[in-house]
Scaffold this motif. Structure first.
Motif, PDB file in Angstrom:
ATOM      1  N   GLY A   1       0.915  -1.243  -0.099  1.00  0.00           N
ATOM      2  CA  GLY A   1       0.173  -0.071   0.120  1.00  0.00           C
ATOM      3  C   GLY A   1       0.853   1.281  -0.036  1.00  0.00           C
ATOM      4  N   ARG A   2       1.992   1.044  -0.147  1.00  0.00           N
ATOM      5  CA  ARG A   2       2.907   2.384  -0.317  1.00  0.00           C
ATOM      6  C   ARG A   2       4.023   2.156  -1.434  1.00  0.00           C
ATOM      7  N   PHE A   3       4.376   3.556  -1.778  1.00  0.00           N
ATOM      8  CA  PHE A   3       5.457   3.360  -2.972  1.00  0.00           C
ATOM      9  C   PHE A   3       6.797   3.375  -2.068  1.00  0.00           C
ATOM     10  N   VAL A   4       7.706   2.774  -2.436  1.00  0.00           N
ATOM     11  CA  VAL A   4       9.113   2.658  -2.036  1.00  0.00           C
ATOM     12  C   VAL A   4      10.072   3.076  -3.135  1.00  0.00           C
ATOM     13  N   ILE A   5      11.071   3.860  -2.943  1.00  0.00           N
ATOM     14  CA  ILE A   5      11.862   4.384  -3.763  1.00  0.00           C
ATOM     15  C   ILE A   5      13.464   3.287  -3.525  1.00  0.00           C
ATOM     16  N   PHE A   6      13.683   2.901  -4.553  1.00  0.00           N
ATOM     17  CA  PHE A   6      14.933   2.158  -4.566  1.00  0.00           C
ATOM     18  C   PHE A   6      16.167   2.730  -5.404  1.00  0.00           C
ATOM     19  N   ASP A   7      17.439   2.906  -4.955  1.00  0.00           N
ATOM     20  CA  ASP A   7      18.582   3.408  -5.634  1.00  0.00           C
ATOM     21  C   ASP A   7      19.019   2.139  -6.633  1.00  0.00           C
ATOM     22  N   LEU A   8      19.168   2.390  -7.738  1.00  0.00           N
ATOM     23  CA  LEU A   8      19.974   1.289  -8.688  1.00  0.00           C
ATOM     24  C   LEU A   8      21.199   1.552  -9.001  1.00  0.00           C
ATOM     25  N   ASN A   9      22.253   1.610  -7.806  1.00  0.00           N
ATOM     26  CA  ASN A   9      23.494   1.693  -7.770  1.00  0.00           C
ATOM     27  C   ASN A   9      23.977   2.857  -8.761  1.00  0.00           C
ATOM     28  N   SER A  10      23.219   3.770  -8.697  1.00  0.00           N
ATOM     29  CA  SER A  10      23.266   5.024  -9.504  1.00  0.00           C
ATOM     30  C   SER A  10      24.557   5.690  -9.280  1.00  0.00           C
TER      31      SER A  10
END
Length: 279
Positions: free
Chosen positions: A192-201
């Motif tokens: 029920g929530r949006f989660v942001i993930f860093d893609l090794n940027s």
């Protein structure tokens, strides 16, 4: 209390506190006007008849204008004035309101944009929440009415369970900026929530100024992708729904490419700005 009365009360409260604590400081009338309008336009009425004021406020300013807001006393005055004026108007807050400053160089020096949202969670709910990386149907708990404001000028609705963000044209949200990695970050709908993930940027992903590998997003959170600003919102998207198009606002420079949305009919790998609509 109507809009003009709310605006007048806000101005009175702010001017009195500035005079007492920060003589010589001034809050531009446009900010006071837009704050009053944002409070009134984004109220919510509960079943018991009580009316809730938005409790998350994001002020989007030109980088030079934002320098004056680095004084924490000024933000405290603004926050106290918002609380007092709203309560005098008969509005309630579910939690203490917060004010965040974001910057956008396309906004003129004497202008501002204000984004408001309702955060229902208590402040104990933080980005330290345990996250399970299951992106299945999630029992139907898909975050409703969520969106991103891209660099203050475009609205990108979050209506997919997974949204990839980066420079590559196969991302759902394509940002044409050299600071952004080809595959920079990913949004996932989880419980029920949006989660942001860093893609090794290369430049990193930041939420409210803190570098993160993964964070639960709450309305009003300011995301920075190596300096490119996104604001996460929910429930109350801005009235300018036309901003979901890729064309910049009339006040923005026509030759500045900020965000490209995927266009399957006209992929152009050689010219990453080919899909940007001109005003």
């Amino acid at each position: 209390m109507n809009l003009k009365e709310l605006e007048a009360r806000l101005q009175s409260l702010i001017e009195v506190e500035l005079l007492n604590i920060l003589p010589g400081k001034k809050v531009e009338d446009v900010i006071i006007q837009k704050l009053a309008a944002a409070i009134q336009m984004n109220t919510q009425t509960r079943q018991d008849g009580s009316v809730l004021a938005p409790n998350v406020y994001t002020l989007i300013l030109h980088p030079q204008t934002s320098l004056k807001w680095q004084n924490p006393q000024l933000l405290a005055i603004l926050l106290h004035s918002i609380s007092a004026a709203a309560q005098e108007a008969g509005l309630r807050f579910t939690i203490s309101p917060t004010v965040t400053i974001s910057t956008d160089e396309k906004i003129s020096l004497d202008d501002a944009e204000i984004v408001t949202s309702h955060r229902i969670e208590t402040m104990a709910d933080t980005n330290a929440t345990t996250i399970e990386s299951d992106t299945s149907e999630d029992n139907g708990k898909f975050p409703a009415n969520a969106f991103l404001i891209v660099e203050g000028v475009k609205v990108f609705p979050l209506n997919m369970p997974v949204v990839n963000i980066g420079r590559r044209l196969d991302n759902q949200l394509v940002i044409d900026d050299p600071r952004v990695s080809r595959n920079h970050s990913q949004l996932r709908a989880i419980k029920g929530r949006f989660v942001i993930f860093d893609l090794n940027s290369t430049g990193g992903t930041f939420v409210n100024g803190q570098r993160t590998n993964q964070s639960v997003l709450y309305p009003g959170d300011v995301i920075s992708l190596a300096g490119v600003a996104l604001i996460f919102g929910q429930d109350n998207p801005p009235p300018r729904l036309d901003l979901k198009e890729t064309a910049p606002l009339q006040s923005a420079a026509a030759n500045r490419s900020t965000a490209l949305f995927k266009n399957k009919d006209h992929p152009n790998q050689d010219n990453p700005t080919a899909n940007l609509k001109k005003p």
